[in-house]
Design an enzyme around this catalytic site. Structure first.
Site, short mmCIF file in Angstrom:
data_model
loop_
_atom_site.label_atom_id
_atom_site.label_comp_id
_atom_site.label_asym_id
_atom_site.label_seq_id
_atom_site.Cartn_x
_atom_site.Cartn_y
_atom_site.Cartn_z
N ARG A 199 0.83 -1.20 0.00
CA ARG A 199 0.00 0.00 0.00
C ARG A 199 0.87 1.25 0.00
NH1 ARG A 199 -3.35 2.30 4.40
NH2 ARG A 199 -5.25 3.21 3.49
N LYS A 226 3.74 -7.83 11.28
CA LYS A 226 3.17 -8.03 9.96
C LYS A 226 3.67 -9.33 9.34
CE LYS A 226 2.14 -5.52 5.70
NZ LYS A 226 2.13 -4.17 5.07
N ARG A 249 -2.61 3.04 13.39
CA ARG A 249 -1.55 2.48 14.24
C ARG A 249 -2.04 2.39 15.67
NH1 ARG A 249 3.58 6.28 12.33
NH2 ARG A 249 3.43 5.84 10.07
#
Length: 324
Positions: free
Chosen positions: A123, A188, A319
């Site tokens: 992204r 992630k 976040r």
């Protein structure tokens, strides 16, 4: 004939040492040629041990993608929806390959997998680190008749499909971060990138790109905390690819009818930031509050001073409020 470099990977794939002489005999090439192909693999990021008197080995072994095995492992509903599967040794981006196929008139259900990407992206155009033979890089095409309006929440539904697949291999600590990150123990482990082509209010094509860290190279230059699935369980890359396509293709086939509503509750169960302090960053402002899940259309919801506010995609990042 298959590229000699890949045949070397097959021979060293068990992680055991194989001598240069044995490699040369098996491949019908000189030991000098073997050495040159080993250098090529190292240039792709493959970690090769060289021990005098023992030969060569790929550290940890390596399983290359195999089209026939993936097709054989796929569940029948997904296999019926698959138009064509292409497996590449290396490419700039699997999304770019699918884009080119769409421009040439490819039917929906075209899937591209690659061993390596030289220009993988996530992204906001961020680099997606894509070492050879370690992870899963997949893109596919799907057609929609109702334009962008029919795609609300699609990236979140794809995230649910990916999370389901990861869980099916016994990995329990998988969560989703709005709008397109897959996390493992809050790091992630995967991501989703959707790109639309065609008419934004009519017939359009969507490229669904997915990256999953399976056995990421140690010391990979990634600018955020990351994880890979092999830190939890040993998974076959071919079985992972087959399971992903088996889950994803039927989901895309029914999404126009069901929309994100069919995945709304399940996404909430995977929500990494539910009821936690978060901050949402846009080009114009930063919003702090408590994460309150997503709306039925896939917008992120944040409670600010007792009021729940919704925010959609674009140049928006979410976040934990503890992140820098």
């Amino acid at each position: 004939m298959r590229d000699i470099s890949l045949r070397i990977v097959d021979l060293l794939g068990t992680g055991e040492f194989v001598s240069g002489a044995v490699l040369g005999d098996a491949l019908g090439v000189s030991r000098t040629a073997v050495w040159k192909h080993l250098q090529k693999l190292e240039g792709w990021g493959v970690s090769i041990d060289r021990v005098k008197g023992r030969g060569y080995r790929i550290v940890g072994g390596m399983e290359l993608l195999n089209k026939d095995r993936i097709l054989a492992e796929m569940a029948e509903p997904g296999r019926r929806l698959l138009n064509r599967l292409q497996v590449l040794d290396t490419t700039d981006s699997t999304n770019n390959v699918v884009r080119g196929e769409i421009e040439q008139g490819a039917a929906q259900g075209f899937v591209c997998l690659a061993e390596r990407q030289s220009g993988g992206r996530g992204r906001h155009g961020r680099e997606w680190v894509s070492p050879f033979g370690r992870n899963l890089y997949a893109s596919l095409s799907w057609h929609f008749d109702e334009g962008a309006a029919a795609l609300e929440g699609l990236s979140l539904a794809v995230g649910v499909a990916v999370a389901r697949v990861i869980q099916s291999f016994g990995v329990s600590q998988v969560t989703l971060k709005w709008p397109n990150d897959i996390l493992l123990r809050n790091k992630k482990v995967g991501g989703v990138l959707l790109e639309m082509m065609g008419d934004p209010v009519g017939k359009c094509q969507v490229i669904v790109g997915i990256g999953i860290n399976l056995g990421m190279t140690e010391g990979a230059a990634i600018d955020q905390p990351w994880a890979d699935l092999e830190s939890e369980v040993r998974i076959s890359r071919n079985q992972l690819a087959a399971a992903l396509l088996s889950e994803l293709l039927p989901m895309l086939d029914t999404f126009s009818a069901t929309g994100f509503a069919a995945y709304h509750a399940e996404w909430g169960g995977f929500d990494a930031h539910r009821d936690s302090p978060v901050k949402l960053i846009t080009p114009r402002m930063t919003v702090k509050g408590l994460g309150r899940g997503v709306s039925s259309s896939g917008a992120i919801q944040i409670e600010v001073d007792g009021i729940i506010k919704s925010f959609s995609g674009g140049e928006v990042s979410l976040r934990s409020d503890n992140d820098s």
